[in-house]
Enzyme design. Structure first.
Site, PDB file in Angstrom:
ATOM      1  N   GLY A  95       0.811  -1.217   0.000  1.00  0.00           N
ATOM      2  CA  GLY A  95       0.000   0.000   0.000  1.00  0.00           C
ATOM      3  C   GLY A  95       0.836   1.254   0.000  1.00  0.00           C
ATOM      4  O   GLY A  95       2.059   1.217   0.122  1.00  0.00           O
ATOM      5  N   GLY A  97       2.601   3.841   1.416  1.00  0.00           N
ATOM      6  CA  GLY A  97       3.170   4.152   2.729  1.00  0.00           C
ATOM      7  C   GLY A  97       3.672   5.578   2.807  1.00  0.00           C
ATOM      8  O   GLY A  97       3.963   6.087   3.887  1.00  0.00           O
ATOM      9  N   LYS A 118       3.637  12.245  -3.343  1.00  0.00           N
ATOM     10  CA  LYS A 118       4.585  11.258  -2.824  1.00  0.00           C
ATOM     11  C   LYS A 118       5.488  11.968  -1.826  1.00  0.00           C
ATOM     12  O   LYS A 118       6.046  13.016  -2.145  1.00  0.00           O
ATOM     13  CB  LYS A 118       5.402  10.718  -4.007  1.00  0.00           C
ATOM     14  CG  LYS A 118       6.237   9.506  -3.711  1.00  0.00           C
ATOM     15  CD  LYS A 118       6.703   8.907  -5.032  1.00  0.00           C
ATOM     16  CE  LYS A 118       7.669   7.776  -4.833  1.00  0.00           C
ATOM     17  NZ  LYS A 118       8.094   7.215  -6.136  1.00  0.00           N
ATOM     18  N   ASP A 130       8.592   6.548   7.539  1.00  0.00           N
ATOM     19  CA  ASP A 130       8.197   7.901   7.958  1.00  0.00           C
ATOM     20  C   ASP A 130       7.245   8.575   6.976  1.00  0.00           C
ATOM     21  O   ASP A 130       6.767   9.681   7.226  1.00  0.00           O
ATOM     22  CB  ASP A 130       9.448   8.764   8.167  1.00  0.00           C
ATOM     23  CG  ASP A 130      10.292   8.873   6.913  1.00  0.00           C
ATOM     24  OD1 ASP A 130       9.873   8.350   5.846  1.00  0.00           O
ATOM     25  OD2 ASP A 130      11.387   9.465   6.985  1.00  0.00           O
ATOM     26  N   ARG A 188      -2.038  -1.071 -10.097  1.00  0.00           N
ATOM     27  CA  ARG A 188      -0.811  -1.848 -10.297  1.00  0.00           C
ATOM     28  C   ARG A 188      -1.152  -3.336 -10.371  1.00  0.00           C
ATOM     29  O   ARG A 188      -2.228  -3.741  -9.908  1.00  0.00           O
ATOM     30  CB  ARG A 188       0.122  -1.664  -9.094  1.00  0.00           C
ATOM     31  CG  ARG A 188       0.426  -0.246  -8.740  1.00  0.00           C
ATOM     32  CD  ARG A 188       0.574  -0.076  -7.230  1.00  0.00           C
ATOM     33  NE  ARG A 188       0.584   1.337  -6.881  1.00  0.00           N
ATOM     34  CZ  ARG A 188       1.693   2.058  -6.716  1.00  0.00           C
ATOM     35  NH1 ARG A 188       2.858   1.481  -6.802  1.00  0.00           N
ATOM     36  NH2 ARG A 188       1.628   3.338  -6.448  1.00  0.00           N
ATOM     37  N   ASP A 257       4.385  -4.437  -7.553  1.00  0.00           N
ATOM     38  CA  ASP A 257       3.722  -3.209  -7.084  1.00  0.00           C
ATOM     39  C   ASP A 257       4.227  -1.985  -7.836  1.00  0.00           C
ATOM     40  O   ASP A 257       3.654  -0.900  -7.708  1.00  0.00           O
ATOM     41  CB  ASP A 257       3.922  -3.020  -5.568  1.00  0.00           C
ATOM     42  CG  ASP A 257       5.380  -3.123  -5.159  1.00  0.00           C
ATOM     43  OD1 ASP A 257       6.022  -4.129  -5.494  1.00  0.00           O
ATOM     44  OD2 ASP A 257       5.891  -2.184  -4.521  1.00  0.00           O
ATOM     45  N   ASN A 258       5.285  -2.144  -8.615  1.00  0.00           N
ATOM     46  CA  ASN A 258       5.789  -1.039  -9.419  1.00  0.00           C
ATOM     47  C   ASN A 258       5.455  -1.217 -10.890  1.00  0.00           C
ATOM     48  O   ASN A 258       6.002  -0.517 -11.740  1.00  0.00           O
ATOM     49  CB  ASN A 258       7.304  -0.904  -9.241  1.00  0.00           C
ATOM     50  CG  ASN A 258       7.676  -0.447  -7.834  1.00  0.00           C
ATOM     51  OD1 ASN A 258       6.868   0.171  -7.152  1.00  0.00           O
ATOM     52  ND2 ASN A 258       8.877  -0.757  -7.406  1.00  0.00           N
ATOM     53  N   ASP A 267       7.311   4.604 -10.838  1.00  0.00           N
ATOM     54  CA  ASP A 267       8.256   4.542  -9.726  1.00  0.00           C
ATOM     55  C   ASP A 267       9.714   4.555 -10.169  1.00  0.00           C
ATOM     56  O   ASP A 267      10.338   3.528 -10.418  1.00  0.00           O
ATOM     57  CB  ASP A 267       7.999   3.303  -8.844  1.00  0.00           C
ATOM     58  CG  ASP A 267       7.041   3.660  -7.717  1.00  0.00           C
ATOM     59  OD1 ASP A 267       6.546   4.792  -7.703  1.00  0.00           O
ATOM     60  OD2 ASP A 267       6.800   2.804  -6.848  1.00  0.00           O
TER      61      ASP A 267
HETATM   62  P1  AMP Z   1       8.905   1.604  -3.409  1.00  0.00           P
HETATM   63  O1  AMP Z   1      10.237   0.995  -3.174  1.00  0.00           O
HETATM   64  O2  AMP Z   1       8.941   3.105  -3.429  1.00  0.00           O
HETATM   65  O3  AMP Z   1       8.192   1.049  -4.574  1.00  0.00           O
HETATM   66  O4  AMP Z   1       8.051   1.252  -2.105  1.00  0.00           O
HETATM   67  C1  AMP Z   1       7.715  -0.050  -1.720  1.00  0.00           C
HETATM   68  C2  AMP Z   1       6.769   0.012  -0.521  1.00  0.00           C
HETATM   69  O5  AMP Z   1       7.411   0.640   0.586  1.00  0.00           O
HETATM   70  C3  AMP Z   1       5.511   0.809  -0.779  1.00  0.00           C
HETATM   71  O6  AMP Z   1       4.466   0.214  -0.061  1.00  0.00           O
HETATM   72  C4  AMP Z   1       5.865   2.157  -0.217  1.00  0.00           C
HETATM   73  O7  AMP Z   1       4.727   2.902   0.140  1.00  0.00           O
HETATM   74  C5  AMP Z   1       6.685   1.781   1.001  1.00  0.00           C
HETATM   75  N1  AMP Z   1       7.625   2.840   1.403  1.00  0.00           N
HETATM   76  C6  AMP Z   1       8.755   3.209   0.775  1.00  0.00           C
HETATM   77  N2  AMP Z   1       9.365   4.216   1.411  1.00  0.00           N
HETATM   78  C7  AMP Z   1       8.605   4.524   2.481  1.00  0.00           C
HETATM   79  C8  AMP Z   1       8.694   5.486   3.548  1.00  0.00           C
HETATM   80  N3  AMP Z   1       9.701   6.352   3.617  1.00  0.00           N
HETATM   81  N4  AMP Z   1       7.721   5.493   4.479  1.00  0.00           N
HETATM   82  C9  AMP Z   1       6.709   4.624   4.416  1.00  0.00           C
HETATM   83  N5  AMP Z   1       6.557   3.705   3.451  1.00  0.00           N
HETATM   84  C10 AMP Z   1       7.491   3.638   2.482  1.00  0.00           C
HETATM   85 MG    MG Z   2       6.602   1.499  -5.521  1.00  0.00          MG
END
Ligand code: AMP
Ligand code: MG
Length: 499
Positions: A95, A97, A118, A130, A188, A257-258, A267
């Site tokens: 989800g 985050g 974002k 965070d 996605r 998810d990407n 992403d």
């Molecule tokens: P990503 O690597 O950006 O595709 O993120 C993979 C998952 O990690 C997704 O569910 C993001 O929402 C979560 N995520 C990545 N960075 C953060 C962050 N700084 N705080 C909270 N969730 C994160």
């Molecule tokens: Mg992602």
């Protein structure tokens, strides 16, 4: 930027179908406040495309919205739920985050587009993270998306980047930022996996039919529409990955998810462009096994699509065996679609007009030459444009000591290229659109981000962005931007999911 507009003056005509129709697939959530936001960049062109008023957006009121301090009327901010296979392992609940969908708008061409933030703070999906983003990665996503867009590759794009002026703790403390991202949708493969893992058939049907209405409306009344949705998504991905491969783009983290159902690049994390051509190239610091190496991208895409297909099985046919047969035939078709599309793109890059059975081999042999002699991928093709225009010297210079190895191939190519129905001006026009001179060179990107992050100097970022917005026309004043990085720099280049 400008001031004087009142804080309630930003009007965006939201129409939020995701929030209305997909209850169960999100959690409502408001963005965190940014103490003292400042513009990094507003994308005027994209604002116009979306039917927004750039002048209105380029105001304290616009800044307040894009910094998460004001939720504009009609927005319905929510964190989307999704699952995902990350490096092959399944997480049933990922989800948003650190992202929020603000809402959807209909752009000037009548297309529905998501506007999302974002780095806008923690959500129920943050899992200890965070919810923040740092200036460096935000500007990187901005640059990469605009570069891909200018190259004609389907992609999400940045509407704005705003510095929050709140610190973000990573390996070091970084300045924080928010990226506002525009996408055809944020659906996605992982969205479907989230529902399938819960075995919620009514929600799965709602999601699939929503997706069809949104991106494949011509299928809405077809009795076999879910199989055809699968086929359409496979075709979009085959086209996308072929385009990536045709410009040397390495996504770096092709988790499910990407992977966007819309076929847009989604992403920009540890992505990079190839310098010298190497199918085994990996830049991501966390991709130890090389799962997402450059040359593996078509195979990984097909693997992800198989995961997508599995989620749709109960909708494709009530008979499980039959459903599995239909789905795997569709997924197997990816390889062929990809090969055809990539073949077409290579033909254009080589200036080959008309069909010839030997073209595939000619292209493969050129790629092998580039790989064997570690020749720059982008210039390796671009210098063929010069050769067609009558000047083979730059190509030979590029090959350096390997120029001799190039000669037999050049003879074959020359013989083939001068055949065909069209005149050379037309051939050159095809090549000029197929072979960019400017790509986001990794060292240039890093230098621009370092200036912004370390010195608050956005000039190198703005300059690079300008260059990348016109990737095909060679300009004397920008030639330094076409130069590859020193080989040693590329050899130690590492990218990070750095969020
Ligand atoms: P990503 O690597 O950006 O595709 O993120 C993979 C998952 O990690 C997704 O569910 C993001 O929402 C979560 N995520 C990545 N960075 C953060 C962050 N700084 N705080 C909270 N969730 C994160
Ligand atoms: Mg992602």
């Amino acid at each position: 930027m400008t001031d004087g507009a009142s804080p309630d003056s930003v009007k965006i005509a939201f129409d939020n179908t995701y929030a209305r129709e997909l209850e169960g697939l999100y959690v409502r959530c408001t963005p965190a406040r940014s103490p003292a936001p400042r513009w990094l960049r507003l994308n005027h062109g994209l604002a116009v495309e979306l039917g927004l008023e750039p002048v209105e957006l380029d105001s304290p009121a616009g800044l307040a919205v894009l910094a998460g301090n004001v939720v504009p009327p009609g927005a319905d901010p929510l964190a989307q739920a999704y699952a995902g296979h990350q490096f092959g392992g399944f997480s049933p609940r990922l989800g948003d985050g650190r992202a929020l969908l603000l809402g959807e708008v209909i752009d000037r061409a009548g297309r529905r587009r998501d506007i999302a933030m974002k780095g806008s703070g923690a959500t129920p999906f943050s899992r200890g993270g965070d919810g923040k983003a740092a200036v460096g990665p935000v500007l990187r996503e901005y640059l990469m998306g605009e570069a891909m867009y200018a190259l004609g590759i389907p992609t999400t794009r940045a509407l704005a980047a705003v510095a929050t002026r709140a610190p973000v703790v990573r390996e070091q403390v970084q300045p924080g930022a928010i990226l506002t991202r525009v996408a055809a949708s944020h659906l996605r493969v992982g969205t479907f996996e989230f529902v399938a893992a819960r075995q919620d058939l009514p929600l799965l049907r709602r999601l699939a039919d929503y997706t069809i209405r949104r991106q494949e409306p011509h299928l809405a009344d077809a009795p076999d529409r879910h199989l055809r949705l699968l086929e359409a998504v496979i075709a979009r991905q085959a086209d996308l990955i072929a385009r990536w491969m045709s410009v040397g783009f390495l996504h770096g983290v092709m988790n499910t998810d990407n992977m966007a159902i819309s076929g847009e690049t989604l992403d920009y994390g540890p992505c990079a462009f190839l310098e010298h051509y190497d199918p085994r190239a990996v830049f991501s610091s966390i991709d130890n096994g090389g799962r997402y190496a450059f040359g593996s991208q078509p195979r990984v895409a097909q693997w992800n699509l198989a995961r997508f297909a599995e989620t749709l099985l109960p909708l494709i046919d009530p008979d499980e065996t039959r459903a599995a047969e239909l789905a795997s035939t569709a997924v197997d078709g990816f390889a062929h679609l990809f090969e055809n599309r990539f073949g077409e793109l290579l033909q254009s890059k080589l200036g080959l007009v008309g069909q010839d059975d030997a073209d595939r081999e000619l292209a493969a042999d050129y790629l092998k030459l580039l790989a064997d002699h570690r020749v720059d991928f982008t210039l390796g093709f671009r210098r063929l444009n010069d050769a067609v225009a009558g000047d083979e010297a730059p190509l030979r210079v590029l090959f350096g000591k390997a120029a001799e190895a190039l000669e037999p191939w050049l003879d074959r190519w020359r013989a083939r290229v001068h055949r065909g129905v069209t005149d050379s001006a037309e051939r050159l026009a095809v090549m000029a659109r197929a072979n960019p001179i400017y790509i986001p060179r990794n060292h240039r990107v890093e230098a621009a981000l370092a200036a912004a992050v370390e010195h608050g100097d956005l000039a190198p970022f703005q300059r690079l962005l300008e260059v990348l917005q016109r990737p095909f026309d060679e300009r004397a004043e920008d030639l330094a931007f076409a130069e590859p990085a020193p080989a040693a720099e590329t050899a130690r280049y590492r990218t990070f999911c750095g969020t």
